[in-house]
Design a protein around this motif. Structure first.
Motif, short mmCIF file in Angstrom:
data_model
loop_
_atom_site.label_atom_id
_atom_site.label_comp_id
_atom_site.label_asym_id
_atom_site.label_seq_id
_atom_site.Cartn_x
_atom_site.Cartn_y
_atom_site.Cartn_z
N ASN A 45 -57.39 -92.87 4.62
CA ASN A 45 -56.73 -92.21 3.49
C ASN A 45 -55.51 -92.95 2.98
OD1 ASN A 45 -57.68 -89.60 5.44
ND2 ASN A 45 -58.34 -89.58 3.31
N ASP A 102 -53.90 -91.08 -0.33
CA ASP A 102 -54.53 -90.23 -1.34
C ASP A 102 -54.16 -88.77 -1.07
OD1 ASP A 102 -56.25 -89.15 0.63
OD2 ASP A 102 -57.81 -90.63 0.22
N ASP A 103 -54.59 -87.86 -1.95
CA ASP A 103 -54.10 -86.48 -1.84
C ASP A 103 -54.79 -85.65 -0.77
OD1 ASP A 103 -56.54 -86.00 -3.01
OD2 ASP A 103 -55.73 -85.24 -4.91
N HIS A 104 -55.59 -86.30 0.07
CA HIS A 104 -56.08 -85.61 1.26
C HIS A 104 -54.96 -85.46 2.30
CE1 HIS A 104 -60.02 -86.91 -0.43
NE2 HIS A 104 -60.40 -85.73 0.05
N GLN A 114 -50.74 -97.50 -7.53
CA GLN A 114 -50.68 -98.31 -6.33
C GLN A 114 -50.32 -99.75 -6.67
OE1 GLN A 114 -54.37 -97.95 -4.16
NE2 GLN A 114 -54.49 -95.77 -4.57
N THR A 126 -50.76 -90.59 -4.02
CA THR A 126 -51.36 -90.63 -5.35
C THR A 126 -52.81 -91.06 -5.23
OG1 THR A 126 -51.25 -91.59 -7.57
CG2 THR A 126 -50.63 -93.02 -5.75
N ASN A 127 -53.64 -90.59 -6.15
CA ASN A 127 -55.03 -91.06 -6.23
C ASN A 127 -55.19 -92.14 -7.31
OD1 ASN A 127 -56.09 -89.42 -4.23
ND2 ASN A 127 -56.49 -87.73 -5.63
N ASP A 128 -54.10 -92.45 -7.97
CA ASP A 128 -54.13 -93.37 -9.12
C ASP A 128 -54.01 -94.81 -8.63
OD1 ASP A 128 -53.86 -94.78 -11.45
OD2 ASP A 128 -52.30 -93.50 -12.30
N CYS A 171 -49.53 -96.18 0.60
CA CYS A 171 -49.95 -95.18 -0.39
C CYS A 171 -51.06 -94.35 0.22
CB CYS A 171 -50.43 -95.87 -1.67
SG CYS A 171 -51.31 -94.75 -2.78
#
Length: 355
Positions: free
Chosen positions: A106, A80-82, A142, A136-138, A78
């Motif tokens: 990330n 993150d949106d970076h 995850q 996803t940042n959620d 997973c």
């Protein structure tokens, strides 16, 4: 770490998007980390991965260093949106996955932590593996994906049980039935004024003495057919809405009385007492239901409501020494009671008949 750019395929699955690419196995831990499950000082669950198993990792690494080694299972990560996907053109699913260079990683490994750890230790410098990724940042998503990906694999049950209350994903009924009991266990195990404070054995509290699965069974009996049912809504339709605080209040009062009356046995491992043993916990959970029936339903219970009854029962209990006289010539040594249905039923009936 400098910016990484991997050729990747973008695949849409319903309303989700995954990205498939290959990477040198030795470099995966450069941009993805392993989020180990633990609880912070407030008792909040953090992370979702199981503890590493050194021998298993060594076995994988030794195999991967052999001449004929292959690794067909993909690693699931997973991001993150970076992390961004740059398509070759608007109509194409082909492009590049761009992982920015930064001190912080990330990505988090959702599936394959043992394989990735082994890959980081092998002698080969160019062992490429398939990676499937989503962005996803959620943190809840995850954990949801971790449960779904690993549901059919031999993960520790206690790990899955602890994660279930923290996700909204639909899980098999056998796991869904553990959601409310595990919420109760989390609260009872983490509150310092709880009679169960740090006494329940879970994945993040391995030193506990009362098994989480024992309490799951006890709480589910009450949720389905006892007093805790009154604190749920739409349980029959599966819409599990529950007044957790209301449930915790009752459990505090009753088990608080139990821990006061049997304070010495309450500290012992189940191998030394049948109070913290599966048979004792399940048997006493039925006593709670009977006592509430005798006392009558109240808006709020306190330990004093139960104390006189438990004190009277104490004279008839042989949790760690002596004998249980079940009548009709059936006499058992204190520690002979086993965690089997026959013994649990016999002990429960004995306890309820003596309150």
């Amino acid at each position: 770490m400098s910016t990484l750019k991997y050729p990747a395929l973008q695949v849409k699955q319903g309303n989700k998007i995954i990205y498939t690419f290959t990477a040198n196995g030795k470099h995966i831990l450069d941009f993805a980390s392993i989020s180990r499950i633990k609880r912070n000082e407030e008792g909040t669950l953090e992370g979702y991965q199981r503890i590493t198993v050194s021998k298993h990792i060594d076995d994988i690494a030794n195999y991967l260093d052999s001449d004929d080694a292959i690794l067909t299972n993909s690693i699931v990560i997973c991001f993150d949106d970076h992390v961004k996907f740059e398509p070759l053109d608007e109509a194409s699913g082909f492009g590049h996955l761009i992982i920015p260079g930064s001190e912080e990683k990330n990505g988090w490994i959702v599936d394959g932590q043992q394989r990735v750890t082994a890959l980081s230790q092998i002698q080969k410098d160019d062992f490429n593996v398939v990676v499937n990724a989503f962005i996803t940042n959620d943190a809840h998503e995850q954990k949801e994906q971790f449960i779904l990906v690993n549901n059919t694999k031999p993960l520790p049950k206690s790990l899955i049980y602890e994660l279930i209350p923290d996700v909204d994903v639909e899980v098999p009924k056998a796991l869904a039935d553990k959601r409310i009991p595990m919420l109760l266990i989390q609260e009872l195990n983490s509150r310092k004024d709880s009679p169960f404070y740090k006494k329940i054995k879970t994945h993040t509290n391995p030193d506990g003495i009362i098994k989480d699965n024992t309490l799951i069974k006890a709480f589910n009996h009450s949720i389905n057919d006892g007093i805790l049912f009154n604190y749920t809504a739409n349980i029959i339709t599966g819409n599990m809405e529950a007044d957790i605080e209301g449930m915790v209040s009752i459990l505090y009062a009753y088990w608080g009385a139990v821990s006061q009356v049997f304070k010495d046995d309450w500290k012992l491992q189940p191998t030394k007492t049948r109070l913290t043993h599966g048979a004792g916990i399940i048997g006493l959970s039925f006593v709670m239901e009977e006592l509430i029936h005798q006392i009558g339903e109240k808006e709020f219970y306190i330990a004093q409501d139960f104390l006189p009854h438990i004190e009277n029962l104490a004279e008839k209990c042989s949790w760690s020494s002596g004998q249980w006289d079940f009548g009709n010539g059936v006499v058992r040594e204190a520690l002979e009671i086993q965690n089997i249905n026959k013994d649990i039923s016999m002990l429960a009936q004995y306890l309820m008949s003596n309150i």
